[in-house]
Design an enzyme around this catalytic site. Structure first.
Site, PDB file in Angstrom:
ATOM      1  N   LYS A 290      11.649   4.839   0.900  1.00 27.24           N
ATOM      2  CA  LYS A 290      11.768   3.606   0.118  1.00 27.24           C
ATOM      3  C   LYS A 290      12.397   3.852  -1.253  1.00 27.24           C
ATOM      4  O   LYS A 290      12.216   4.905  -1.847  1.00 27.24           O
ATOM      5  CB  LYS A 290      10.375   2.986  -0.073  1.00 27.24           C
TER       6      LYS A 290
ATOM      7  N   ARG B  56      -3.470  -2.819   9.249  1.00 31.84           N
ATOM      8  CA  ARG B  56      -3.313  -4.264   9.387  1.00 31.84           C
ATOM      9  C   ARG B  56      -3.234  -4.577  10.875  1.00 31.84           C
ATOM     10  O   ARG B  56      -4.233  -4.798  11.535  1.00 31.84           O
ATOM     11  CB  ARG B  56      -2.052  -4.738   8.643  1.00 31.84           C
TER      12      ARG B  56
ATOM     13  N   HIS C 152      -3.496  -5.276  -0.465  1.00 32.31           N
ATOM     14  CA  HIS C 152      -3.946  -4.019  -1.097  1.00 32.31           C
ATOM     15  C   HIS C 152      -5.268  -4.256  -1.835  1.00 32.31           C
ATOM     16  O   HIS C 152      -6.197  -3.453  -1.752  1.00 32.31           O
ATOM     17  CB  HIS C 152      -2.930  -3.543  -2.147  1.00 32.31           C
TER      18      HIS C 152
ATOM     19  N   SER D 109       4.350  -5.375   1.003  1.00 32.35           N
ATOM     20  CA  SER D 109       5.124  -5.475  -0.247  1.00 32.35           C
ATOM     21  C   SER D 109       6.569  -5.850   0.063  1.00 32.35           C
ATOM     22  O   SER D 109       7.202  -6.580  -0.700  1.00 32.35           O
ATOM     23  CB  SER D 109       5.092  -4.144  -0.995  1.00 32.35           C
TER      24      SER D 109
HETATM   25  O1  PNS Z   1       2.538   2.414   0.820  1.00 29.43           O
HETATM   26  P1  PNS Z   1       3.289   3.409   1.666  1.00 29.43           P
HETATM   27  O2  PNS Z   1       4.741   3.468   1.258  1.00 29.43           O
HETATM   28  O3  PNS Z   1       3.121   3.189   3.143  1.00 29.43           O
HETATM   29  O4  PNS Z   1       2.639   4.858   1.347  1.00 29.43           O
HETATM   30  C1  PNS Z   1       3.145   6.030   1.946  1.00 29.43           C
HETATM   31  C2  PNS Z   1       2.739   7.270   1.117  1.00 29.43           C
HETATM   32  C3  PNS Z   1       3.251   7.131  -0.318  1.00 29.43           C
HETATM   33  C4  PNS Z   1       1.229   7.395   1.107  1.00 29.43           C
HETATM   34  C5  PNS Z   1       3.363   8.524   1.813  1.00 29.43           C
HETATM   35  O5  PNS Z   1       4.740   8.377   1.886  1.00 29.43           O
HETATM   36  C6  PNS Z   1       3.004   9.828   1.089  1.00 29.43           C
HETATM   37  O6  PNS Z   1       1.909  10.331   1.255  1.00 29.43           O
HETATM   38  N1  PNS Z   1       3.948  10.343   0.291  1.00 29.43           N
HETATM   39  C7  PNS Z   1       3.760  11.581  -0.448  1.00 29.43           C
HETATM   40  C8  PNS Z   1       4.457  12.745   0.259  1.00 29.43           C
HETATM   41  C9  PNS Z   1       3.567  13.321   1.358  1.00 29.43           C
HETATM   42  O7  PNS Z   1       2.482  13.816   1.128  1.00 29.43           O
HETATM   43  N2  PNS Z   1       4.069  13.297   2.611  1.00 29.43           N
HETATM   44  C10 PNS Z   1       3.377  13.876   3.742  1.00 29.43           C
HETATM   45  C11 PNS Z   1       2.577  12.856   4.530  1.00 29.43           C
HETATM   46  S1  PNS Z   1       3.594  12.234   5.818  1.00 29.43           S
END
Ligand code: PNS
Length: 178
Positions: free
Chosen positions: A41, A90, A17, A128
């Site tokens: 998660k 990645r 990150h 993570s």
């Molecule tokens: O680090 P991650 O867990 O891959 O991040 C994922 C994240 C938090 C960016 C994604 O789950 C997110 O945007 N969550 C907020 C809800 C949302 O907007 N969902 C619609 C997009 S699929």
């Protein structure tokens, strides 16, 4: 001024990150790191713990800000008057998930673009979740996270995976191999 949002769970922040944050902070004038909820998660670290760790890890970058948001990423971007999302790529395995998110966000907010930044090869398979797994078994976290994050992980798992349990599993595997 070009502002971008870098969203994620950051549970916890890793060297991968950080590599991406440093790259993005050179590309954009202002970078907002936003901790969002990923419904897939169940976080190990609280929101406050994650914010504190990220703030410490990016304290050397003066155009980076840390926030958290409860809700959709597109709404968070709108509230920050931001039209760019930054995500890391990645390995090729990230692509399917990332393209799905980016296309969903585009349908929800057509003026919002996702920019993908590739991480350094040495972080190509770092996540993570693998860091948490190494920490759970008290492995060496030096290559994966800053030292202060390793300490926080060690605190979380100080009572986990006693040596007796590890030995038992090792014996079972050896016998099965015979
Ligand atoms: O680090 P991650 O867990 O891959 O991040 C994922 C994240 C938090 C960016 C994604 O789950 C997110 O945007 N969550 C907020 C809800 C949302 O907007 N969902 C619609 C997009 S699929």
């Amino acid at each position: 001024m070009k502002t971008a949002i870098y969203p994620g769970s950051f549970d916890p922040i890793t060297n991968g990150h950080l590599d991406l944050i440093e790259r993005a902070s050179r590309i954009f004038d202002h970078l907002i790191i936003t901790i969002l909820h990923n419904h897939r998660k169940n976080p190990l670290f609280s929101l406050e713990e994650r914010i504190t760790m990220i703030e410490k890890a990016v304290s050397h970058l003066n155009n980076v800000e840390v926030q958290s948001y409860s809700g959709l990423l597109v709404d968070c971007a709108k509230e920050n008057n931001c039209h760019i999302i930054v995500r890391g790529l990645r390995a090729v395995t990230d692509f399917e998930y990332e393209i799905q998110m980016s296309q969903t966000n585009r349908l929800l907010a057509p003026d919002l673009d996702t920019v993908f930044v590739t991480t350094d090869m040495k972080y190509g398979y770092l996540s993570s979740s693998t860091v948490r797994e190494v920490a759970y078994f008290h492995g060496d976290l030096t290559p994966f996270v800053p030292a202060f994050v390793a300490e926080e992980l060690e605190k979380k798992y100080s009572a986990a995976a006693p040596p007796a349990a590890k030995q038992k599993f090792g014996t079972a595997v050896l016998q099965a191999d015979k």
